[in-house]
Enzyme design. Structure first.
Site, PDB file in Angstrom:
ATOM      1  N   ASP A   1       3.729  -5.586  96.126  1.00 27.41           N
ATOM      2  CA  ASP A   1       4.044  -5.097  97.900  1.00 27.41           C
ATOM      3  C   ASP A   1       5.955  -3.991  97.355  1.00 27.41           C
ATOM      4  OD1 ASP A   1       6.478  -7.579  99.242  1.00 27.41           O
ATOM      5  OD2 ASP A   1       6.458  -5.518  99.291  1.00 27.41           O
TER       6      ASP A   1
ATOM      7  N   ASP B   1       3.495  -3.829 104.205  1.00 15.83           N
ATOM      8  CA  ASP B   1       3.781  -3.143 103.186  1.00 15.83           C
ATOM      9  C   ASP B   1       2.903  -4.437 102.012  1.00 15.83           C
ATOM     10  OD1 ASP B   1       5.406  -5.154 102.911  1.00 15.83           O
ATOM     11  OD2 ASP B   1       6.924  -4.064 101.654  1.00 15.83           O
ATOM     12  N   GLU B   2       2.178  -5.124 102.262  1.00 18.30           N
ATOM     13  CA  GLU B   2       1.824  -6.312 101.122  1.00 18.30           C
ATOM     14  C   GLU B   2       0.704  -6.718 101.763  1.00 18.30           C
ATOM     15  OE1 GLU B   2       4.729  -9.678 102.027  1.00 18.30           O
ATOM     16  OE2 GLU B   2       3.514 -10.603 101.156  1.00 18.30           O
TER      17      GLU B   2
HETATM   18  P1  TTP Z   1       9.499  -6.705 103.170  1.00 17.61           P
HETATM   19  O1  TTP Z   1       8.490  -6.710 101.799  1.00 17.61           O
HETATM   20  O2  TTP Z   1      10.230  -8.478 102.934  1.00 17.61           O
HETATM   21  O3  TTP Z   1      10.908  -5.962 102.069  1.00 17.61           O
HETATM   22  P2  TTP Z   1      11.646  -4.751 101.449  1.00 17.61           P
HETATM   23  O4  TTP Z   1      10.179  -3.867 101.204  1.00 17.61           O
HETATM   24  O5  TTP Z   1      12.347  -3.508 103.015  1.00 17.61           O
HETATM   25  O6  TTP Z   1      12.025  -4.490 100.783  1.00 17.61           O
HETATM   26  P3  TTP Z   1      11.615  -5.442  98.917  1.00 17.61           P
HETATM   27  O7  TTP Z   1      11.569  -4.243  98.210  1.00 17.61           O
HETATM   28  O8  TTP Z   1      12.573  -6.634  99.011  1.00 17.61           O
HETATM   29  O9  TTP Z   1      10.292  -6.379  99.234  1.00 17.61           O
HETATM   30  O10 TTP Z   1       9.314  -5.955 104.019  1.00 17.61           O
HETATM   31  C1  TTP Z   1       8.738  -4.885 104.617  1.00 17.61           C
HETATM   32  C2  TTP Z   1       8.726  -4.801 105.822  1.00 17.61           C
HETATM   33  O11 TTP Z   1       8.826  -5.033 106.856  1.00 17.61           O
HETATM   34  C3  TTP Z   1      10.356  -4.165 105.409  1.00 17.61           C
HETATM   35  O12 TTP Z   1      11.076  -2.960 104.917  1.00 17.61           O
HETATM   36  C4  TTP Z   1      11.335  -3.534 107.080  1.00 17.61           C
HETATM   37  C5  TTP Z   1      10.684  -5.377 107.996  1.00 17.61           C
HETATM   38  N1  TTP Z   1      11.186  -5.840 107.796  1.00 17.61           N
HETATM   39  C6  TTP Z   1      11.468  -6.008 109.419  1.00 17.61           C
HETATM   40  O13 TTP Z   1      10.982  -5.719 110.249  1.00 17.61           O
HETATM   41  N2  TTP Z   1      12.139  -7.160 109.442  1.00 17.61           N
HETATM   42  C7  TTP Z   1      12.424  -7.931 108.608  1.00 17.61           C
HETATM   43  O14 TTP Z   1      12.848  -9.104 108.735  1.00 17.61           O
HETATM   44  C8  TTP Z   1      11.634  -7.568 107.266  1.00 17.61           C
HETATM   45  C9  TTP Z   1      11.544  -8.965 106.386  1.00 17.61           C
HETATM   46  C10 TTP Z   1      11.173  -6.578 107.282  1.00 17.61           C
HETATM   47 MG    MG Z   2       8.565  -4.873 100.355  1.00 21.96          MG
END
Ligand code: TTP
Ligand code: MG
Length: 359
Positions: free
Chosen positions: A15, A109-110
Site C-alpha cells: 500500500d 495504490d494497493e
Molecule cells: P489510502 O491508501 O487509503 O491512503 P494514502 O495512500 O493517501 O495514505 P496511507 O499512507 O495511509 O496509505 O488511499 C490511497 C489514495 O486514494 C489516496 O492517496 C487518495 C485516494 N483516496 C481518496 O481519494 N479518498 C479517500 O477517502 C481515500 C481513503 C483515499
Molecule cells: Mg495508501
C-alpha cells in the site's frame, strides 16, 4: 515462528504511503516536510489525502476541504490530477507484475501479491519495494501474512514505510485485545450489534460460540465474522482472467540513445519471452514493443501475424522492424516486448493466471 517460506500460503499487501500527496511531492519537492493536502476547490470538496504532517492536525481522507483549512490554515492545498495518479499507479503495478507472477490490484495504490512457494518471500518483497522507490520515487508499506486479511492489517501497523510480517499467532496476539472494528469487513454497525452480544474485541469475536453468532447474524455472516475474529481467511488472489498476452520489459540503468544501442536488450527480451512461452506451449499472433522515453512518455507499436508463434527469430524480427519504424526520438528509459492474442494451447493445462499484462 515458522519462517514464511514454509507457510502453506504467503501473501503481501503493498500500500503506497500518502499516495496522491507523495506523487505531487515528486514534482514539487519544495513542499516536502510541509502539511500538504490534495483536495478539489468546490464548496463540497473533500480531502482525497493529506501528508503525514497535515494528518497531525486532524486532516485526513474525506475531511471536508473547508474544515481542513480551518484545522490547518498553513497547509498547502493542491488540486487533484487523477490522470497523473493513474499513470504513476500503472508504473508501480507494472513493477509489481515484473517481480511477481500473481498480483491482484485493489485500487490505484494497493495490491496483493502471492508469495507462496517463494524461497525468500521477505527478500523478494524488499527488492520490489526498493525498485518502486528507485524507479518511481515512492514509498510504500508492506504487510506479509499467511492470508490476505493478516497481510492487510499488518500493512497498516507501521505506516509510513512499514514492513510488518505476522503469522497467525502473532496476528492474534497483536489484534486480539483491540476492538473488533479494526478488522476490515467489520463496520461500525456490526460493531454495535456485536456490542449488544457483549462481544467487543477481536479475540472475543474469535472465541464466540458459533451458534450465538448464527442466531444474531445468520448462517453465512455469523461464521464469517467468527473466522475474521480468528484472523482466518481462505480467499485466494482474484486473478480469474486468463492471461491474454505476455511481455518482458526492462528499465535501463542509464537511458539508451539510438536503435543500435537497443538491439542487445531487445534480443534478450525476445529470447526470455519466447523461451518462457515455448516452455508452456503458448503462442501468440500479435507482436508488440513498448518504449518509454526519458520524458516518461510511453509508446507502443504492434503487428498481427497471419498465424500464432513463439518463435524467437520471428518475434525478434518483427520487434526490430517495429522499433526501427518508431525510431525513438529521445533517449529510451524502458524497453518491452510483448506477444498478445495468445491461443489457448498451453493455458488450460499450465495456466499461471494473472491480470492481463498491460503494455
Ligand atoms: P489510502 O491508501 O487509503 O491512503 P494514502 O495512500 O493517501 O495514505 P496511507 O499512507 O495511509 O496509505 O488511499 C490511497 C489514495 O486514494 C489516496 O492517496 C487518495 C485516494 N483516496 C481518496 O481519494 N479518498 C479517500 O477517502 C481515500 C481513503 C483515499
Ligand atoms: Mg495508501
Amino acid at each position: 515462528m515458522i519462517p514464511p517460506a514454509q507457510w502453506p500460503r504467503c501473501y503481501a499487501l503493498v500500500d503506497m504511503d500518502a499516495f496522491y500527496v507523495s506523487v505531487e511531492l515528486l514534482r514539487r519537492p519544495e513542499l516536502r516536510g510541509l502539511p500538504v493536502v490534495v483536495a478539489g476547490s468546490g464548496p463540497r470538496a473533500v480531502v482525497t489525502t493529506a501528508s503525514y504532517e497535515a494528518r497531525r492536525y486532524g486532516v485526513h481522507s474525506a475531511t471536508p476541504a473547508s474544515r481542513a483549512r480551518r484545522l490547518c490554515p498553513q497547509a498547502v492545498f493542491v488540486a487533484p490530477d487523477f490522470d497523473h495518479y493513474r499513470s504513476c499507479s500503472a508504473r508501480v503495478m507494472g513493477l509489481l507484475r515484473d517481480h511477481f507472477e500473481i498480483v491482484e490490484v485493489m485500487s490505484l495504490d494497493e495490491a496483493y501479491v502471492d508469495l507462496s512457494g517463494l524461497e525468500r518471500p521477505r527478500a523478494s518483497v524488499k527488492r520490489a519495494r526498493a525498485e518502486i522507490l528507485s524507479t518511481c520515487g515512492l514509498n510504500c508499506s508492506v504487510g506479509i501474512g499467511p492470508n490476505k486479511l493478516i497481510a492487510k492489517v499488518a500493512s497498516d501497523l507501521e505506516k509510513p514505510n512499514g514492513f510488518v510480517l505476522l503469522d497467525q499467532a502473532a496476528a492474534r496476539d497483536r489484534f486480539g485485545p483491540l476492538s473488533a472494528g479494526v478488522i476490515p469487513g467489520v463496520g461500525p454497525k456490526t460493531v454495535q450489534r456485536l456490542g449488544a452480544l457483549r462481544i467487543e474485541t477481536v479475540a472475543q469475536l474469535g472465541d464466540a460460540e458459533e451458534e450465538r453468532l448464527i442466531a444474531a447474524f445468520g448462517p453465512r455472516l455469523g461464521p464469517h465474522l467468527r473466522a475474521l475474529g480468528r484472523l482466518e481467511d481462505r480467499r485466494e488472489l482474484d486473478t480469474a482472467r486468463l492471461r491474454k498476452s505476455e511481455s518482458r520489459e526492462t528499465t535501463f540503468d542509464r537511458d539508451l540513445r539510438g536503435v543500435e544501442a537497443l538491439d542487445a536488450p531487445l534480443r534478450d527480451l525476445a529470447r526470455r519471452l519466447c523461451d518462457d512461452m515455448g516452455a508452456r506451449g503458448a503462442r501468440g499472433q500479435t507482436i508488440g514493443i513498448k518504449v518509454r522515453l526519458d520524458d516518461f512518455s510511453t509508446h507502443t507499436r504492434a503487428r498481427t501475424l497471419p498465424s500464432p508463434t513463439a518463435d524467437y527469430v520471428l518475434v525478434l524480427q518483427v520487434a526490430r522492424e517495429l522499433l526501427l519504424a518508431f525510431d525513438p526520438p529521445r533517449p529510451v528509459r524502458l524497453l518491452g516486448v510483448r506477444v498478445a492474442g495468445l491461443d489457448q494451447q498451453g493455458q488450460a493445462l499450465n495456466a499461471r493466471p494473472q491480470l492481463e499484462l498491460t503494455i
